[in-house]
Design a protein around this motif. Structure first.
Motif, PDB file in Angstrom:
ATOM      1  N   THR A   1       0.789  -1.234   0.000  1.00  0.00           N
ATOM      2  CA  THR A   1       0.000   0.000   0.000  1.00  0.00           C
ATOM      3  C   THR A   1       0.821   1.284   0.000  1.00  0.00           C
ATOM      4  O   THR A   1       0.255   2.357  -0.179  1.00  0.00           O
ATOM      5  CB  THR A   1      -0.938   0.035   1.228  1.00  0.00           C
TER       6      THR A   1
ATOM      7  N   LEU B   1      -4.777   0.924  -5.602  1.00  0.00           N
ATOM      8  CA  LEU B   1      -5.069   2.341  -5.811  1.00  0.00           C
ATOM      9  C   LEU B   1      -6.277   2.492  -6.730  1.00  0.00           C
ATOM     10  O   LEU B   1      -7.166   3.308  -6.473  1.00  0.00           O
ATOM     11  CB  LEU B   1      -3.844   3.052  -6.403  1.00  0.00           C
TER      12      LEU B   1
ATOM     13  N   ARG C   1      -9.560   2.077  -4.940  1.00  0.00           N
ATOM     14  CA  ARG C   1      -9.965   3.254  -4.164  1.00  0.00           C
ATOM     15  C   ARG C   1     -10.440   4.361  -5.102  1.00  0.00           C
ATOM     16  O   ARG C   1     -11.436   5.038  -4.818  1.00  0.00           O
ATOM     17  CB  ARG C   1      -8.816   3.761  -3.298  1.00  0.00           C
TER      18      ARG C   1
ATOM     19  N   CYS D   1      -4.263  11.908  -6.338  1.00  0.00           N
ATOM     20  CA  CYS D   1      -4.883  10.682  -5.833  1.00  0.00           C
ATOM     21  C   CYS D   1      -3.823   9.720  -5.302  1.00  0.00           C
ATOM     22  O   CYS D   1      -3.985   9.127  -4.227  1.00  0.00           O
ATOM     23  CB  CYS D   1      -5.683   9.992  -6.948  1.00  0.00           C
TER      24      CYS D   1
ATOM     25  N   HIS E   1      -3.312   8.346  -1.509  1.00  0.00           N
ATOM     26  CA  HIS E   1      -3.277   6.894  -1.256  1.00  0.00           C
ATOM     27  C   HIS E   1      -2.060   6.534  -0.403  1.00  0.00           C
ATOM     28  O   HIS E   1      -2.150   5.689   0.494  1.00  0.00           O
ATOM     29  CB  HIS E   1      -3.223   6.167  -2.607  1.00  0.00           C
TER      30      HIS E   1
END
Lengths: 287, 268
Positions: free
Chosen positions: B15, B60, B63, B86, B90
């Motif tokens: 992540t 990603l 989301r 973005c 993230h």
């Protein structure tokens, strides 16, 4: 405490469809098209209005709850607040089992946001047995755990996934949800024989099956739940249905929805024909 | 071997793009923060990096799909610039275990509301646009309150702002811009201040005089007193009819409640 006998006694449900709000009106208008529905628990855990929707669905169809946030493989244990939330939904459905995934979805402070594969080790097995036992005791019903797709494999395993499943079900009495599409995708992407995998799995503990369609990108198959179930998956399902008694089958479709329910119902009907008429107990239509 | 440490390491690797970049340059440095057994360290060095990036990108994208669904007009401007912000969000703000989806989506909206005023690589109205969409999302997803809709206001009524009503100021004609982008058309942009009043599913672009009137409706002033104050404020007489009609419209829209009635006053 859940035992293997509990899973053996689970009733035959037939062929069902994953409940999605995108086509809920059409589905609820025609109750005869599916034998049951599978609801995504996590869509209904945040407020009372969501529980009312679950009640409305359950008044129309037998329903099985299917979650994505339990993270049964997490070494740090289960989220008790999450367990309490899913129990509310599970109790409203009155289902005889609760299905989830054999995976991890989080670590302390991080929600991965996706079902991530476990390392199949003795220590992970111990943690998973502990978590599954706790969840079954709390929910007061068996868990039925699904095989997930995976992109990344950590190259250290002490046992195969099939052996992990087998030892887990023996230790906890839980059941297996065999996602045939996921098996096909993993076998294709990671180059192993799906039939060898099936041969090593505890087939007598398979309670339910998932079927869905995906697509290929960059030479990789993606489990997108956005297309019709592919013929290779149907063939694999037919092979599995010839090897063991499957109590329930769900067609999943999450995106790129058809204009009418008909294509989805066609797949539900095809799945039902492959299930055959296996003995089971559905005394009053409840699970 | 610590399975918990290994899982924590993997979750971060999946992540956090900065952590992954460090992993590619110096695996040992990333592993030093975690109590990993030698076999686990060895296993991590054998991870397929192409597939790791593929998986990380999919997280990603997952989301982004939720954000796009919640903020459709903003994502009409999607491109490298928006993508960069973005990706930054993230990395800085991973999903939190147990966080409701609505909260996470609002958290993204707040981040963009704070970030985009400085974004000279997006249209100048973009900051207003995300604030407008966050406002709309809050109103749509808030717990609903009851709204008493009066058929008319009397001189002795003491109108008050209804629960959950939000008033926001914008630098551009954001309601028209939002409408155009939501329809997939090119917006006509004007750098004109706009006030937007929101309640439940209703969002109204309001002129400043209307917003001033709403400010007078605090539940203590009668309609008659509000009219008198307005005539003084605006330097005009004979506004009773206009003000009453405006306030009745706001009551019907759920922005105001009729409030308690002062029985000591006769009807207008």
């Amino acid at each position: 405490m859940v035992t293997s006998e509990a899973v053996a006694r689970l009733p035959y449900l037939g062929s069902g469809l994953g409940y999605r709000r995108e086509f809920a009106d059409a589905l609820l208008a025609d109750g005869s098209c599916v034998d049951f529905v599978e609801i995504l628990t996590d869509q209904f855990i945040e407020n009372d209005a969501d529980l009312d929707e679950v009640r409305r669905v359950c008044a129309r169809f037998p329903a099985v709850p299917h979650g994505v946030g339990l993270s049964v493989g997490s070494a740090t244990g289960l989220d008790r607040a999450y367990l309490a939330k899913i129990k509310k939904v599970s109790d409203v459905t009155g289902s005889s089992y609760y299905s989830e995934h054999l995976c991890m979805t989080r670590a302390p402070g991080i929600d991965i946001g996706h079902l991530s594969p476990l390392m199949f080790t003795e220590d992970t097995l111990r943690c998973t047995i502990r978590n599954v036992t706790m969840a079954q005791d709390f929910l007061d019903k068996p868990l039925v755990l699904e095989n997930v797709t995976y992109v990344v494999e950590v190259p250290y395993q002490e046992m195969s996934q099939a052996e992990f499943f087998g030892r887990l079900v023996d230790a906890t009495g839980c059941g297996v949800l065999l996602d045939v599409t996921n098996l096909y995708i993993n076998a294709t992407n990671h180059r192993f024989d799906a039939l060898d995998f099936l041969a090593a799995m505890p087939l007598d503990r398979i309670v339910q099956v998932h079927l869905a369609g995906g697509f290929a990108t960059d030479g990789f198959l993606v489990d997108s739940h956005s297309e019709a179930v592919g013929e290779e998956v149907w063939e694999l399902f037919a092979t599995l249905a010839g090897k063991t008694r499957i109590r329930a089958c769900v067609v999943e479709h999450d995106a790129n929805f058809p204009h009418t329910l008909a294509p989805l119902i066609d797949q539900v009907n095809r799945a039902r024909s492959l299930l055959g008429d296996t003995a089971g107990t559905v005394a009053d239509g409840r699970l | 071997m610590s399975t918990a440490e290994m899982q924590a390491y993997l979750a971060r690797l999946y992540t956090d793009s900065g952590f992954r970049r460090l992993f590619y340059r110096d695996e040992a440095e990333t592993m030093a923060e975690y109590r990993l057994a030698p076999r686990e360290r060895q296993a991590l060095t054998g991870i397929d990096r192409r597939l790791l990036e593929f998986f990380a990108a999919s997280l990603l994208n997952k989301r982004r799909k939720r954000w796009k669904h919640a903020y459709p007009a903003l994502f009409q401007l999607d491109g490298p610039a928006l993508g960069r912000y973005c990706a930054r969000y993230h990395d800085i703000h991973p999903l939190r275990p147990g966080e409701p989806a609505r909260d996470e989506i609002l958290r993204f909206g707040r981040f963009m509301s704070e970030t985009l005023p400085g974004a000279d690589d997006l249209p100048p109205y973009t900051a207003d646009l995300i604030r407008f969409e966050v406002m709309a999302l809050r109103l749509r997803t808030a717990d609903g309150g009851s709204v008493r809709r009066a058929s008319g206001l009397r001189a002795g009524d003491r109108p008050a702002r209804a629960d959950g009503v939000v008033v926001e100021a914008f630098e551009y004609n954001v309601s028209e811009i939002h409408q155009a982008l939501a329809a997939g058309t090119e917006p006509q942009v004007r750098a004109e201040p706009e006030m937007v009043i929101g309640t439940g599913a209703v969002m109204l672009a309001a002129a400043r005089p209307t917003v001033w009137l709403i400010g007078q409706c605090d539940g203590t002033r009668t309609l008659r007193e509000i009219v008198a104050a307005a005539e003084t404020h605006f330097g005009q007489q004979g506004l009773a009819g206009t003000i009453q009609a405006t306030l009745e419209h706001l009551v019907a829209s759920g922005v105001l409640e009729a409030g308690a009635h002062d029985r000591s006053l006769s009807a207008a």
